[in-house]
Design an enzyme around this catalytic site. Sequence first.
Site, PDB file in Angstrom:
ATOM      1  N   GLY A 163      31.401 -12.233  35.311  1.00 16.08           N
ATOM      2  CA  GLY A 163      30.780 -13.228  36.359  1.00 16.08           C
ATOM      3  C   GLY A 163      32.043 -13.551  37.523  1.00 16.08           C
ATOM      4  CD1 TRP A 188      33.493  -8.712  25.733  1.00 11.14           C
ATOM      5  CD2 TRP A 188      35.042  -8.832  27.256  1.00 11.14           C
ATOM      6  NE1 TRP A 188      34.511  -8.583  25.141  1.00 11.14           N
ATOM      7  CE2 TRP A 188      35.618  -8.477  25.811  1.00 11.14           C
ATOM      8  CE3 TRP A 188      35.917  -8.813  28.309  1.00 11.14           C
ATOM      9  CZ2 TRP A 188      36.890  -8.030  25.885  1.00 11.14           C
ATOM     10  CZ3 TRP A 188      37.396  -8.644  28.237  1.00 11.14           C
ATOM     11  CH2 TRP A 188      37.838  -8.187  26.865  1.00 11.14           C
ATOM     12  CG  ASP A 189      28.170 -12.773  29.022  1.00 10.83           C
ATOM     13  OD1 ASP A 189      27.804 -11.609  29.433  1.00 10.83           O
ATOM     14  OD2 ASP A 189      27.474 -13.329  27.994  1.00 10.83           O
ATOM     15  CB  VAL A 190      33.476 -16.009  31.096  1.00  8.50           C
ATOM     16  CG1 VAL A 190      34.375 -16.963  31.897  1.00  8.50           C
ATOM     17  CG2 VAL A 190      32.707 -17.105  30.411  1.00  8.50           C
TER      18      VAL A 190
END
Lengths: 420, 420
Positions: free
Chosen positions: A178, A173-175
């Site tokens: 971003g 989810w971070d990737v």
Amino acid sequence: MPGLREKDARRSQPLRGMRIVEISSYVAAPLSGMTLAQLGADVIRVEPLDGAADRTRRPLADSGTSLYWSGLNKGKRAIEVDLSSERGRRLVGDLIVAGGRRGGIVISNSERYADLTFETLRARRPDLIHVLLTGRRDGGTAVDYTVQAATGFPLLTGPENSTQPVNHLMPAWDVAAGLYLSVGLLAAERHRLLTGEGQQVRVALEDVALATAGNLGYLAEAQLGSTPRQRGGNYVYGSFGRDVTTADGERMMIVALTAGHWRDLLGATGLTDVVSALASALGADFAEESQRYRHRKVLGELLAGWFETHTLAEAETVLRATRVLWSTYRSFTDLAADGARLLRENPLMAEVRQPGVGRYWAPGSPVVMDGEQSPPAASPLVGQHTDEVLGTELGLCATDLAMLGETGVIGSHDEERDAA
Amino acid sequence: MPGLREKDARRSQPLRGMRIVEISSYVAAPLSGMTLAQLGADVIRVEPLDGAADRTRRPLADSGTSLYWSGLNKGKRAIEVDLSSERGRRLVGDLIVAGGRRGGIVISNSERYADLTFETLRARRPDLIHVLLTGRRDGGTAVDYTVQAATGFPLLTGPENSTQPVNHLMPAWDVAAGLYLSVGLLAAERHRLLTGEGQQVRVALEDVALATAGNLGYLAEAQLGSTPRQRGGNYVYGSFGRDVTTADGERMMIVALTAGHWRDLLGATGLTDVVSALASALGADFAEESQRYRHRKVLGELLAGWFETHTLAEAETVLRATRVLWSTYRSFTDLAADGARLLRENPLMAEVRQPGVGRYWAPGSPVVMDGEQSPPAASPLVGQHTDEVLGTELGLCATDLAMLGETGVIGSHDEERDAA
């Protein structure tokens, strides 16, 4: 648009002439900035004095330098400013709104400073593009681990017989968040090029996970389906694929999505007749994906039996002659083995010399433009570009910079630290 | 740039005036197109006669309509063309190079048609933007499952005591690759706006995974570290976090990244004194993240013990008063429960009416522009927009379209199927 045309831009640098100020930490916002830097944008990461919380995040080199930070900030410039002081925040605000057509773009994962919010900065520069990552849409906090828990995937990930949630290690989810930030920024900058209008771009980590769960059909299935989806282990959902172990103990993932893959797989493993007899007995037609999926376990065990009696080398030899999708399971140690041979063979990777770390093979941009990609660059040290950026972008002279340094408003690159 | 200015563009539609032809299947390329459609681009998905291989991919509605396909193609237009015929491919080529400043953009995950490759199309339109997803950089095939195996994560994912690879269920590489495609497309289109030059954009699924493994420090750690990273289960790497079970059997994920989170967590669970005594005995300072990580297991068991004696409701009450990061684990069924209450509460979601499926709550764009987001739209039927698109974009008249239909070069929306 004079000043923005870059007739001489290298093909891999289509964003040359775009200047972004990044006030960020952890994964999503830094990855967004780095993705754009790798396509040619000038990305200036603003660090508080001595660096942000993620400056020391694991994994670490022997020197204590963070390999994580080094990985997510490659090719940026970095300035060191006392963000707890009004004068420091004023400098950062000046930097964000400066830069003419090139500037006026900020990426952040924080709304903690009232003088650096969208509203305050837009009052200073109406065509501001302000890109903000939040945990939840309402501004509430969340991180990849808590978003995972909230949005369904860990209860379907992992061994079939497991009753525990299994978080994915990859901060997916971070990737994704971003990259959504970068998409939103580029869309807003296009709009500004064409209309002169700025915009605020907001992405919430939790929304990214929910949108993905919806886009892939999980949410619709749960709303409409009568039978909840069960854990499937390493079986591919809806088609045929699973992991197998070879006679010499190696692990492989084997996938047959199409009827052609399936025919090839049976031919390669000599299972054509056995599976044909099984199909007759079951009244099934394994040319159909849905039938391969329904009978995946019995088919999977037949296949696994073949791999258990063949070595990896034997399996690779027969699979190479087919269209079957397959790969051995490699550890990160495998990827780094033998002087990083596997990494060195891939043009994505190049050797970088990172102060505090040494030389290692790092990835450049996975986006290849006209056959060119940006090679990886080292990440900056805390305050490495403070004087350069504030001098060039804000026109501060050496006297100004010295005074700001003496009063503790800015920090600069430490020569001793660099030499160490 | 007349024709491109969209003074009246709604805020959430910054890409209005961009027209993209998508020849794709599965996840990455369709997600790329949908992401841009949700920001206002006109995305025309080209389907072979009767639809592409992923048209029937699971999960399915009772009618057999794919919830997966419906999720990844929301808001696009769809045309149905016989791609096995030269005349059909010629039509698609015409469509790609048409559209003036709006057009000349194609997203694909296939190089199988020689008359639709970058080189062929660029010869017809020099400022073409051609966006291509491949499995490997050399054009070789790979899918999310095989890329997972090849790039390290499954051997570190899953329960600590596991010796098996654990694939992540979430197709993280597909999703990330789709978003990288969109970033590359927007960067190339910006370059074209400023210089008039087109570009080819290529992204390989395997490169996305290797770049991510490098960006997050895994590859550097394996190259430089002496001790290979071990499986950590649901413990957060490098900080403090883990899953716990409450007295009433609910699962939660609890994360304390900062010293403030940690103090709050101890205060909320009444563990301040116990942990303080433990710190003294061990000579540790748990205000430091590295110390919390080193002693995560003993700290984790103390914490788990508190949750085992408190209900979810009790735990939520005390945690709501803190800055601690936490969430309950929810299944997709939980998210859909009670008439999809949790989904309906989130402004990301809206109800769509999907032919063949019915009404359900689907996500809009997770990118919010100036407080506006695109609501979800239904996905098209096979051939729904064939006549409309070829008529408007290529100027074909009713007679042309009828002849193309009769000779089997194009397919059109089937009214009966729609009614069914």
